[in-house]
Design a protein around this motif. Structure first.
Motif, PDB file in Angstrom:
ATOM      1  N   ARG A 105      61.070  30.762  59.846  1.00  0.00           N
ATOM      2  CA  ARG A 105      60.913  29.307  59.962  1.00  0.00           C
ATOM      3  C   ARG A 105      59.456  28.871  59.875  1.00  0.00           C
ATOM      4  O   ARG A 105      59.111  27.759  60.255  1.00  0.00           O
ATOM      5  N   SER A 106      58.589  29.740  59.391  1.00  0.00           N
ATOM      6  CA  SER A 106      57.168  29.390  59.248  1.00  0.00           C
ATOM      7  C   SER A 106      56.668  29.640  57.833  1.00  0.00           C
ATOM      8  O   SER A 106      55.954  28.820  57.272  1.00  0.00           O
ATOM      9  N   GLY A 107      57.031  30.774  57.245  1.00  0.00           N
ATOM     10  CA  GLY A 107      56.591  31.039  55.876  1.00  0.00           C
ATOM     11  C   GLY A 107      56.038  32.440  55.705  1.00  0.00           C
ATOM     12  O   GLY A 107      56.303  33.347  56.492  1.00  0.00           O
ATOM     13  N   PHE A 108      55.232  32.591  54.659  1.00  0.00           N
ATOM     14  CA  PHE A 108      54.665  33.888  54.302  1.00  0.00           C
ATOM     15  C   PHE A 108      53.164  33.864  54.574  1.00  0.00           C
ATOM     16  O   PHE A 108      52.482  32.871  54.295  1.00  0.00           O
ATOM     17  N   TYR A 109      52.653  34.986  55.091  1.00  0.00           N
ATOM     18  CA  TYR A 109      51.248  35.072  55.483  1.00  0.00           C
ATOM     19  C   TYR A 109      50.641  36.371  54.959  1.00  0.00           C
ATOM     20  O   TYR A 109      51.339  37.380  54.830  1.00  0.00           O
ATOM     21  N   LEU A 110      49.351  36.314  54.675  1.00  0.00           N
ATOM     22  CA  LEU A 110      48.653  37.512  54.230  1.00  0.00           C
ATOM     23  C   LEU A 110      48.580  38.497  55.388  1.00  0.00           C
ATOM     24  O   LEU A 110      48.144  38.149  56.490  1.00  0.00           O
ATOM     25  N   ALA A 111      49.011  39.712  55.150  1.00  0.00           N
ATOM     26  CA  ALA A 111      49.051  40.721  56.210  1.00  0.00           C
ATOM     27  C   ALA A 111      47.650  41.180  56.558  1.00  0.00           C
ATOM     28  O   ALA A 111      46.690  40.970  55.811  1.00  0.00           O
ATOM     29  N   GLY A 112      47.548  41.858  57.702  1.00  0.00           N
ATOM     30  CA  GLY A 112      46.260  42.409  58.127  1.00  0.00           C
ATOM     31  C   GLY A 112      45.820  41.774  59.416  1.00  0.00           C
ATOM     32  O   GLY A 112      46.199  40.655  59.744  1.00  0.00           O
ATOM     33  N   GLY A 113      44.994  42.494  60.137  1.00  0.00           N
ATOM     34  CA  GLY A 113      44.498  41.963  61.397  1.00  0.00           C
ATOM     35  C   GLY A 113      43.013  42.170  61.483  1.00  0.00           C
ATOM     36  O   GLY A 113      42.270  41.730  60.620  1.00  0.00           O
ATOM     37  N   GLY A 114      42.584  42.893  62.481  1.00  0.00           N
ATOM     38  CA  GLY A 114      41.162  43.157  62.653  1.00  0.00           C
ATOM     39  C   GLY A 114      40.619  44.007  61.531  1.00  0.00           C
ATOM     40  O   GLY A 114      41.324  44.806  60.932  1.00  0.00           O
ATOM     41  N   ARG A 115      39.352  43.856  61.259  1.00  0.00           N
ATOM     42  CA  ARG A 115      38.711  44.599  60.193  1.00  0.00           C
ATOM     43  C   ARG A 115      38.483  46.044  60.635  1.00  0.00           C
ATOM     44  O   ARG A 115      37.911  46.299  61.683  1.00  0.00           O
ATOM     45  N   THR A 116      38.932  46.989  59.823  1.00  0.00           N
ATOM     46  CA  THR A 116      38.754  48.391  60.140  1.00  0.00           C
ATOM     47  C   THR A 116      37.683  48.982  59.251  1.00  0.00           C
ATOM     48  O   THR A 116      37.389  48.446  58.182  1.00  0.00           O
ATOM     49  N   PRO A 117      37.051  50.091  59.663  1.00  0.00           N
ATOM     50  CA  PRO A 117      36.002  50.687  58.838  1.00  0.00           C
ATOM     51  C   PRO A 117      36.516  50.985  57.430  1.00  0.00           C
ATOM     52  O   PRO A 117      37.566  51.573  57.239  1.00  0.00           O
TER      53      PRO A 117
ATOM     54  N   GLU B 263      56.031  42.299  51.005  1.00  0.00           N
ATOM     55  CA  GLU B 263      56.196  42.580  52.433  1.00  0.00           C
ATOM     56  C   GLU B 263      56.467  44.067  52.646  1.00  0.00           C
ATOM     57  O   GLU B 263      55.912  44.692  53.560  1.00  0.00           O
ATOM     58  N   ARG B 264      57.320  44.641  51.789  1.00  0.00           N
ATOM     59  CA  ARG B 264      57.635  46.068  51.904  1.00  0.00           C
ATOM     60  C   ARG B 264      56.388  46.918  51.690  1.00  0.00           C
ATOM     61  O   ARG B 264      56.220  47.970  52.315  1.00  0.00           O
ATOM     62  N   GLN B 265      55.463  46.431  50.817  1.00  0.00           N
ATOM     63  CA  GLN B 265      54.232  47.163  50.534  1.00  0.00           C
ATOM     64  C   GLN B 265      53.172  46.946  51.619  1.00  0.00           C
ATOM     65  O   GLN B 265      52.094  47.540  51.559  1.00  0.00           O
ATOM     66  N   GLY B 266      53.454  46.067  52.568  1.00  0.00           N
ATOM     67  CA  GLY B 266      52.518  45.827  53.657  1.00  0.00           C
ATOM     68  C   GLY B 266      51.450  44.796  53.364  1.00  0.00           C
ATOM     69  O   GLY B 266      50.489  44.652  54.129  1.00  0.00           O
ATOM     70  N   LEU B 267      51.612  44.026  52.291  1.00  0.00           N
ATOM     71  CA  LEU B 267      50.607  43.028  51.921  1.00  0.00           C
ATOM     72  C   LEU B 267      50.917  41.652  52.489  1.00  0.00           C
ATOM     73  O   LEU B 267      50.021  40.816  52.621  1.00  0.00           O
ATOM     74  N   VAL B 268      52.178  41.401  52.793  1.00  0.00           N
ATOM     75  CA  VAL B 268      52.622  40.079  53.225  1.00  0.00           C
ATOM     76  C   VAL B 268      53.457  40.213  54.488  1.00  0.00           C
ATOM     77  O   VAL B 268      54.225  41.167  54.635  1.00  0.00           O
ATOM     78  N   ASN B 269      53.273  39.249  55.393  1.00  0.00           N
ATOM     79  CA  ASN B 269      54.119  39.153  56.579  1.00  0.00           C
ATOM     80  C   ASN B 269      55.011  37.928  56.468  1.00  0.00           C
ATOM     81  O   ASN B 269      54.564  36.866  56.007  1.00  0.00           O
ATOM     82  N   VAL B 270      56.255  38.065  56.868  1.00  0.00           N
ATOM     83  CA  VAL B 270      57.193  36.950  56.868  1.00  0.00           C
ATOM     84  C   VAL B 270      57.418  36.496  58.301  1.00  0.00           C
ATOM     85  O   VAL B 270      57.762  37.305  59.167  1.00  0.00           O
TER      86      VAL B 270
ATOM     87  N   ALA C 101      43.028  37.637  56.134  1.00  0.00           N
ATOM     88  CA  ALA C 101      44.190  38.132  56.874  1.00  0.00           C
ATOM     89  C   ALA C 101      44.705  37.073  57.826  1.00  0.00           C
ATOM     90  O   ALA C 101      43.936  36.459  58.572  1.00  0.00           O
ATOM     91  N   GLY C 102      46.005  36.833  57.772  1.00  0.00           N
ATOM     92  CA  GLY C 102      46.621  35.838  58.637  1.00  0.00           C
ATOM     93  C   GLY C 102      46.757  34.474  58.016  1.00  0.00           C
ATOM     94  O   GLY C 102      47.409  33.589  58.582  1.00  0.00           O
ATOM     95  N   ASP C 103      46.146  34.237  56.838  1.00  0.00           N
ATOM     96  CA  ASP C 103      46.252  32.941  56.177  1.00  0.00           C
ATOM     97  C   ASP C 103      47.666  32.719  55.648  1.00  0.00           C
ATOM     98  O   ASP C 103      48.324  33.647  55.174  1.00  0.00           O
ATOM     99  N   ARG C 104      48.109  31.475  55.705  1.00  0.00           N
ATOM    100  CA  ARG C 104      49.429  31.117  55.185  1.00  0.00           C
ATOM    101  C   ARG C 104      49.386  31.084  53.665  1.00  0.00           C
ATOM    102  O   ARG C 104      48.452  30.534  53.070  1.00  0.00           O
ATOM    103  N   LEU C 105      50.400  31.645  53.034  1.00  0.00           N
ATOM    104  CA  LEU C 105      50.492  31.692  51.578  1.00  0.00           C
ATOM    105  C   LEU C 105      51.339  30.531  51.072  1.00  0.00           C
ATOM    106  O   LEU C 105      52.104  29.933  51.830  1.00  0.00           O
ATOM    107  N   PRO C 106      51.208  30.187  49.785  1.00  0.00           N
ATOM    108  CA  PRO C 106      52.014  29.090  49.237  1.00  0.00           C
ATOM    109  C   PRO C 106      53.507  29.345  49.429  1.00  0.00           C
ATOM    110  O   PRO C 106      53.962  30.487  49.412  1.00  0.00           O
TER     111      PRO C 106
END
Length: 303
Positions: free
Chosen positions: A59-71, A49-56, A20-25
């Motif tokens: 001027r930076s790019g696309f990133y894997l969505a998600g934050g802290g680990r939840t149960p 992004e609409r499905q919640g898997l990717v954050n835009v 989560a948070g890693d930059r995508l190609p």
């Protein structure tokens, strides 16, 4: 295109390549890798992004969505990956019960040994560690300068496969042909370079190694990545690692981390579990599966 990218994300998350948070190609990189229209890649990214898997990030790019680990998050990701595997298996005409029977035969029939050939201790340790940890292949290191010595030739002849990087393909290919052994070349994943990209806020990247020969080799390693400036090489035991700014993009090789042990730098810099590119992983797994299937008692017997 959207489904293809979604499957790649699930696979890379499961393998530990992405977090989560890693930059995508970038769109251009993906379009080139997939031989696709950049507009189709952009549309797929926005759908993810609409499905919640990717954050835009503008001027930076696309990133894997998600934050802290939840149960249950890890279980859900694993379940998603397994479902994708089963769906693809069914599409290939292989039912879930048959797949369950075939997997042990594909992965655990024989214990393979690899000889990792490189010119420095860092890359040898990285090759051997990933082969052992991710693929169950026993691995021993060989210095490329020792090729041709009788004792080394015997070690190579005893190995099931010789493994190197693109820098030493000619030497390893010649040794493999002389000894009648298969060989593989392993390259690094592209996102590893992207993580070291210098930014105005974070400054230039640092690459911490254990072997000064690898430090001298880094400019050649980064020469093929036009968008990433070669990071500053720092050698354990030689350079003042305390001088690395806390905010600077920093990478520690497997061997450097091992030699440093528990210290502020190793606690601050997140370990990179896997460095092999997807193509390299595919070649290794293809060799692994083929070697295991050929070792079955019924191998070569007509159905």
């Amino acid at each position: 295109m959207t489904e293809l990218l979604r499957q790649r994300l699930f696979r890379d998350v499961h393998l530990g390549v992405l977090r989560a948070g890693d930059r995508l190609p970038s769109i251009r990189e993906l379009a080139r890798d997939l031989d696709a229209d950049p507009r189709a890649v952009l549309t797929a990214y926005h759908e993810l992004e609409r499905q919640g898997l990717v954050n835009v990030r503008p001027r930076s790019g696309f990133y894997l969505a998600g934050g802290g680990r939840t149960p249950g998050q890890g279980s859900r990701r694993e379940a998603d990956w397994v479902v994708e595997l089963l769906v693809q298996s069914l599409a290939s005409g292989v039912s879930a019960p048959v797949l369950r029977q075939r997997l042990p035969a594909c992965l655990g029939a024989v214990r393979l040994r690899a000889a990792c050939v490189e010119c420095n201790a860092d890359q040898i340790a990285s090759l051997a560690g990933e082969l052992q940890g991710d693929y169950g292949i026993e691995a021993a290191g060989i210095e490329v300068g020792d090729l041709g010595l009788s004792a080394v030739d015997q070690a190579l002849a005893d190995a099931d496969v010789l493994v190197t990087t693109p820098f030493h393909i000619p030497e390893v290919q010649a040794a493999a042909q002389r000894l009648g052994r298969p060989w593989l070349s392993v390259s690094l994943r592209r996102t590893l370079f992207a993580e070291l990209t210098a930014t105005p806020n974070r400054g230039r990247g640092f690459f911490v190694v254990a072997d000064p020969r690898f430090a001298a080799k880094l400019p050649r390693l980064f020469a093929s990545t036009r968008s990433v400036e070669c990071p500053v090489a720092m050698v354990v035991g030689w350079d003042d690692l305390d001088a690395i700014p806390e905010t600077a993009p920093t990478y520690l090789t497997r061997l450097a981390r091992e030699r440093l042990g528990d210290c502020p730098l190793t606690r601050r810099v997140r370990p990179v579990r896997r460095v092999f590119s997807t193509g390299s992983s595919r070649r290794i797994l293809s060799f692994l599966v083929a070697a295991n299937l050929s070792a079955r008692p019924d191998a070569g017997v007509p159905a």
